[in-house]
Design an enzyme around this catalytic site. Sequence first.
Site, short mmCIF file in Angstrom:
data_model
loop_
_atom_site.label_atom_id
_atom_site.label_comp_id
_atom_site.label_asym_id
_atom_site.label_seq_id
_atom_site.Cartn_x
_atom_site.Cartn_y
_atom_site.Cartn_z
N GLU A 107 57.80 41.91 34.94
CA GLU A 107 57.67 40.54 34.44
C GLU A 107 58.34 39.62 35.45
O GLU A 107 59.36 39.96 36.03
CB GLU A 107 58.38 40.36 33.10
CG GLU A 107 57.77 41.10 31.94
CD GLU A 107 58.49 42.40 31.67
OE1 GLU A 107 59.57 42.63 32.25
OE2 GLU A 107 57.96 43.21 30.88
N ASN A 112 58.45 31.38 39.70
CA ASN A 112 59.12 32.10 40.79
C ASN A 112 58.11 32.46 41.91
O ASN A 112 57.68 33.61 42.06
CB ASN A 112 59.80 33.36 40.25
CG ASN A 112 60.77 33.97 41.24
OD1 ASN A 112 60.74 33.65 42.43
ND2 ASN A 112 61.60 34.88 40.76
N TYR A 119 55.13 40.17 45.20
CA TYR A 119 54.40 41.18 44.43
C TYR A 119 52.91 41.18 44.80
O TYR A 119 52.31 42.24 44.92
CB TYR A 119 54.59 40.94 42.93
CG TYR A 119 56.05 40.95 42.50
CD1 TYR A 119 56.94 41.88 43.03
CD2 TYR A 119 56.55 40.03 41.58
CE1 TYR A 119 58.27 41.89 42.66
CE2 TYR A 119 57.89 40.04 41.20
CZ TYR A 119 58.74 40.96 41.75
OH TYR A 119 60.06 40.97 41.39
C1 LIG Z 1 62.01 37.69 45.53
C2 LIG Z 1 63.03 38.16 46.57
C3 LIG Z 1 63.65 39.47 46.10
C4 LIG Z 1 62.29 38.39 47.91
O1 LIG Z 1 63.24 38.97 48.81
P1 LIG Z 1 63.17 38.76 50.40
O2 LIG Z 1 64.08 39.79 51.00
O3 LIG Z 1 63.43 37.35 50.76
O4 LIG Z 1 61.64 39.10 50.66
P2 LIG Z 1 60.90 39.43 52.05
O5 LIG Z 1 61.57 38.76 53.19
O6 LIG Z 1 60.72 40.91 52.12
O7 LIG Z 1 59.49 38.73 51.79
C5 LIG Z 1 58.34 39.46 51.46
C6 LIG Z 1 57.26 38.49 51.00
O8 LIG Z 1 57.66 37.82 49.81
C7 LIG Z 1 57.12 36.49 49.82
N1 LIG Z 1 58.23 35.54 49.83
C8 LIG Z 1 59.56 35.83 49.95
N2 LIG Z 1 60.29 34.70 49.88
C9 LIG Z 1 59.43 33.68 49.72
C10 LIG Z 1 59.58 32.28 49.59
N3 LIG Z 1 60.80 31.70 49.59
N4 LIG Z 1 58.48 31.53 49.42
C11 LIG Z 1 57.25 32.09 49.39
N5 LIG Z 1 57.03 33.43 49.54
C12 LIG Z 1 58.11 34.21 49.69
C13 LIG Z 1 56.29 36.38 51.08
O9 LIG Z 1 54.99 36.80 50.74
C14 LIG Z 1 56.98 37.38 51.98
O10 LIG Z 1 56.13 37.84 52.99
P3 LIG Z 1 56.07 37.04 54.40
O11 LIG Z 1 57.51 36.82 54.82
O12 LIG Z 1 55.31 37.97 55.27
O13 LIG Z 1 55.39 35.76 54.09
C15 LIG Z 1 64.11 37.06 46.83
O14 LIG Z 1 63.46 35.82 46.99
C16 LIG Z 1 65.16 36.95 45.74
O15 LIG Z 1 66.16 37.66 45.74
N6 LIG Z 1 64.96 36.00 44.81
C17 LIG Z 1 65.95 35.77 43.74
C18 LIG Z 1 65.88 36.87 42.71
C19 LIG Z 1 64.49 36.98 42.10
O16 LIG Z 1 63.87 36.00 41.71
N7 LIG Z 1 63.99 38.24 41.98
C20 LIG Z 1 62.68 38.53 41.42
C21 LIG Z 1 62.76 38.61 39.95
S1 LIG Z 1 61.17 38.96 39.19
#
Ligand SMILES: CC(C)(COP(=O)(O)OP(=O)(O)OC[C@H]1O[C@@H](n2cnc3c(N)ncnc32)[C@H](O)[C@@H]1OP(=O)(O)O)[C@@H](O)C(=O)NCCC(=O)NCCS
Length: 151
Positions: A107, A112, A119
């Site tokens: 979920e 977000n 995903y």
């Molecule tokens: C979601 C989260 C875990 C992604 O972690 P991350 O280490 O930054 O992710 P990555 O660098 O591996 O990014 C992978 C892909 O995610 C997407 N993505 C990550 N951050 C993004 C942003 N700020 N805006 C848009 N797309 C994003 C992109 O598709 C990215 O691929 P790309 O860099 O080739 O475009 C991070 O943003 C986070 O910790 N968020 C807060 C907690 C949260 O909301 N968790 C999910 C709960 S359901």
Amino acid sequence: MMNYVIRKMTVEDLEQVVAIDQISFTLPWPPRSFHFEVTDNPASRCWVAEQDGKIIAMLVAWFIVDELHIASIATHPDFLRQGVGGRLLEHALRSAKEEGALTSFLEVRESNDAAINLYRKFGYAESGHRENYYADNGEDAILMTLNIVAS
Ligand SMILES: CC(C)(COP(=O)(O)OP(=O)(O)OC[C@H]1O[C@@H](n2cnc3c(N)ncnc32)[C@H](O)[C@@H]1OP(=O)(O)O)[C@@H](O)C(=O)NCCC(=O)NCCS
């Protein structure tokens, strides 16, 4: 340069994992929940990315029958958008596939975009909607599902 390993979460990691959880989410888990996941829940699959003793990302999932439910994933704010979250998710999915998982679901808050993009990048597609799912602001959750076998 990023030079980190992905490994199973241990009790010693929990202080840093809880800190990441608290800074990343408006509804963080109680610390004892992480403790339970790591020590007592046989369904739990808990992973961290660690760089030089510092936890830079964490993931908690539940493996139930043939499904992997992603319960929590967060990257430390200093390490966002450097591929760590993606690698952690990939690792969890690969490991679950080896254990026989057929599908994965989760979920996510409908606002977000970062998580939803992550995903989608892995092939998850929207499969449902849970209204009023989040207690802090009444936001809806999007349910997303991935066919692990085909991915
Ligand atoms: C979601 C989260 C875990 C992604 O972690 P991350 O280490 O930054 O992710 P990555 O660098 O591996 O990014 C992978 C892909 O995610 C997407 N993505 C990550 N951050 C993004 C942003 N700020 N805006 C848009 N797309 C994003 C992109 O598709 C990215 O691929 P790309 O860099 O080739 O475009 C991070 O943003 C986070 O910790 N968020 C807060 C907690 C949260 O909301 N968790 C999910 C709960 S359901």
